[in-house]
Design an enzyme around this catalytic site. Structure first.
Site, PDB file in Angstrom:
ATOM      1  N   ASP A  32       0.825  -1.201   0.000  1.00 50.06           N
ATOM      2  CA  ASP A  32       0.000   0.000   0.000  1.00 50.06           C
ATOM      3  C   ASP A  32       0.865   1.258   0.000  1.00 50.06           C
ATOM      4  OD1 ASP A  32      -2.378  -1.238  -0.117  1.00 50.06           O
ATOM      5  OD2 ASP A  32      -2.923  -0.964   1.985  1.00 50.06           O
ATOM      6  N   LYS A  54      -3.624   3.490  -2.346  1.00 45.42           N
ATOM      7  CA  LYS A  54      -4.834   4.311  -2.501  1.00 45.42           C
ATOM      8  C   LYS A  54      -4.575   5.671  -1.869  1.00 45.42           C
ATOM      9  CE  LYS A  54      -8.257   0.646  -2.034  1.00 45.42           C
ATOM     10  NZ  LYS A  54      -7.505  -0.272  -1.172  1.00 45.42           N
ATOM     11  N   ILE A  90      -7.116  -2.496  11.138  1.00 45.65           N
ATOM     12  CA  ILE A  90      -7.586  -1.185  11.624  1.00 45.65           C
ATOM     13  C   ILE A  90      -7.656  -0.261  10.419  1.00 45.65           C
ATOM     14  CG2 ILE A  90      -7.157   0.752  13.189  1.00 45.65           C
ATOM     15  CD1 ILE A  90      -7.052  -1.322  15.132  1.00 45.65           C
ATOM     16  N   THR A 115      -0.436  -0.181  14.963  1.00 40.91           N
ATOM     17  CA  THR A 115      -1.313   0.761  14.272  1.00 40.91           C
ATOM     18  C   THR A 115      -0.845   2.205  14.506  1.00 40.91           C
ATOM     19  OG1 THR A 115      -3.625   1.323  13.896  1.00 40.91           O
ATOM     20  CG2 THR A 115      -2.998   0.907  16.178  1.00 40.91           C
ATOM     21  N   MET A 167      -7.341   9.628   9.365  1.00 43.29           N
ATOM     22  CA  MET A 167      -7.837  10.278   8.142  1.00 43.29           C
ATOM     23  C   MET A 167      -8.614  11.559   8.460  1.00 43.29           C
ATOM     24  SD  MET A 167      -8.940   6.745   6.271  1.00 43.29           S
ATOM     25  CE  MET A 167      -9.218   5.843   7.783  1.00 43.29           C
TER      26      MET A 167
HETATM   27  C1  SAM Z   1      -6.304   3.973   5.524  1.00 43.14           C
HETATM   28  S1  SAM Z   1      -5.787   4.342   7.166  1.00 43.14           S
HETATM   29  C2  SAM Z   1      -4.779   2.932   7.474  1.00 43.14           C
HETATM   30  C3  SAM Z   1      -4.485   2.760   8.929  1.00 43.14           C
HETATM   31  C4  SAM Z   1      -3.540   1.613   9.200  1.00 43.14           C
HETATM   32  N1  SAM Z   1      -4.122   0.348   8.840  1.00 43.14           N
HETATM   33  C5  SAM Z   1      -3.113   1.584  10.668  1.00 43.14           C
HETATM   34  O1  SAM Z   1      -3.438   0.616  11.376  1.00 43.14           O
HETATM   35  O2  SAM Z   1      -2.425   2.521  11.088  1.00 43.14           O
HETATM   36  C6  SAM Z   1      -4.595   5.608   6.863  1.00 43.14           C
HETATM   37  C7  SAM Z   1      -4.553   6.622   8.001  1.00 43.14           C
HETATM   38  O3  SAM Z   1      -3.757   6.123   9.070  1.00 43.14           O
HETATM   39  C8  SAM Z   1      -3.116   7.198   9.718  1.00 43.14           C
HETATM   40  N2  SAM Z   1      -1.669   6.994   9.655  1.00 43.14           N
HETATM   41  C9  SAM Z   1      -1.023   5.939   9.137  1.00 43.14           C
HETATM   42  N3  SAM Z   1       0.307   6.053   9.303  1.00 43.14           N
HETATM   43  C10 SAM Z   1       0.498   7.226   9.948  1.00 43.14           C
HETATM   44  C11 SAM Z   1       1.660   7.921  10.401  1.00 43.14           C
HETATM   45  N4  SAM Z   1       2.890   7.425  10.234  1.00 43.14           N
HETATM   46  N5  SAM Z   1       1.498   9.111  11.018  1.00 43.14           N
HETATM   47  C12 SAM Z   1       0.261   9.628  11.208  1.00 43.14           C
HETATM   48  N6  SAM Z   1      -0.863   9.015  10.803  1.00 43.14           N
HETATM   49  C13 SAM Z   1      -0.754   7.834  10.183  1.00 43.14           C
HETATM   50  C14 SAM Z   1      -3.529   8.467   9.003  1.00 43.14           C
HETATM   51  O4  SAM Z   1      -4.644   9.005   9.682  1.00 43.14           O
HETATM   52  C15 SAM Z   1      -3.914   7.935   7.637  1.00 43.14           C
HETATM   53  O5  SAM Z   1      -4.811   8.806   6.989  1.00 43.14           O
END
Ligand code: SAM
Length: 247
Positions: A32, A54, A90, A115, A167
């Protein structure tokens, strides 16, 4: 065998040992947008890498195409790793992908990842629960649908519950205004964590009343995570991570 693997929030050292072993032995890796180059570089030089990312406006593959690709590869008896940012269960659509495999009686395993909520919180010195501040914590998505965020706002009035919103950058203003409208104190501390756990990690601090105007002209770059609640104040004493000196 398809392995649905969580890659953690960014810092490659937050991979689990199991994730590392599977990445290193995969024939094919489908990854991803939030899986860093450093993590992809851990794969075998002859492994095939497929981008299935995405972004908000640009989808490299539709979810149906990703599901079908996993089925096709599994049928070729390849060692497939489906690599997702954070934890696959998640806000990661991991459930939908393994449901497709399960329906076709194909073998799979699931490897949890750290996460964004726990990774960003730890690297920002913000405990998500704390006996003196928060007895519970909720993970929500701030994803906008037709310009609206669809949340059960009435469930978010408890000041002893930490709110973590994934997000949430585009909807930041709407989220904060809505929380004030349901009765949360405008002084409620809030932190927006930008590119958490990576060398670009930044913590933007404010309250639900002023955070949006604080970050507006800061050129904030996704991914970002929003943490709301009095635990945010602990950042002042528990902040330990300096991205520039991280190795
Ligand atoms: C589609 S979701 C996927 C979440 C992922 N599966 C998880 O468990 O962290 C993507 C969102 O995760 C958050 N995110 C993921 N990595 C991040 C990071 N390194 N710093 C801040 N937010 C993050 C943001 O809010 C982003 O828009």
């Amino acid at each position: 065998m398809v392995s649905l693997v969580g890659a953690g929030p960014g810092d490659p050292e937050l991979l689990t040992l199991r994730a590392l072993r599977l990445i290193q032995s995969a024939d094919v890796l489908i990854y991803d947008r939030l899986v860093s180059q450093e993590i992809r570089d851990l794969s075998r030089p002859d492994a095939k890498l497929i981008y299935a990312g995405k972004a908000k406006s640009e989808h490299a593959m539709t979810q149906d195409a990703i599901n079908q690709t996993l089925v096709d590869l599994a049928r070729q008896n390849l060692n497939v790793v489906r690599l997702k940012g954070g934890d696959p269960f998640i806000f990661g659509r991991g459930g939908e992908e393994v449901e497709t495999l399960a329906r076709q009686n194909l073998e799979f395993q699931i490897v949890p990842g750290i996460t964004a909520a726990t990774g960003c919180a730890a690297y920002s010195g913000i405990p998500l629960t704390h006996r003196e501040h928060a007895q519970s914590c909720v993970f929500l998505t701030g994803h906008l649908k037709n310009g609206e965020i669809n949340l059960n706002w009435e469930d978010l009035t408890d000041p002893t519950q930490t709110i973590v919103i994934y997000m949430s950058l585009s909807g930041l203003d709407q989220i904060c205004r809505k929380l004030i409208a349901i009765g949360r104190s405008p002084d409620t501390p809030a932190a927006l964590i930008e590119q958490g756990t990576t060398p670009s990690h930044k913590v933007h601090l404010g309250t639900i009343e002023n955070l949006e105007s604080i970050v507006k002209n800061q050129g904030v770059r996704a991914p970002t995570l929003l943490i709301i609640g009095s635990v945010v104040n602990l950042h002042g004493t528990l902040n330990w991570f300096s991205p520039e000196s991280s190795t």
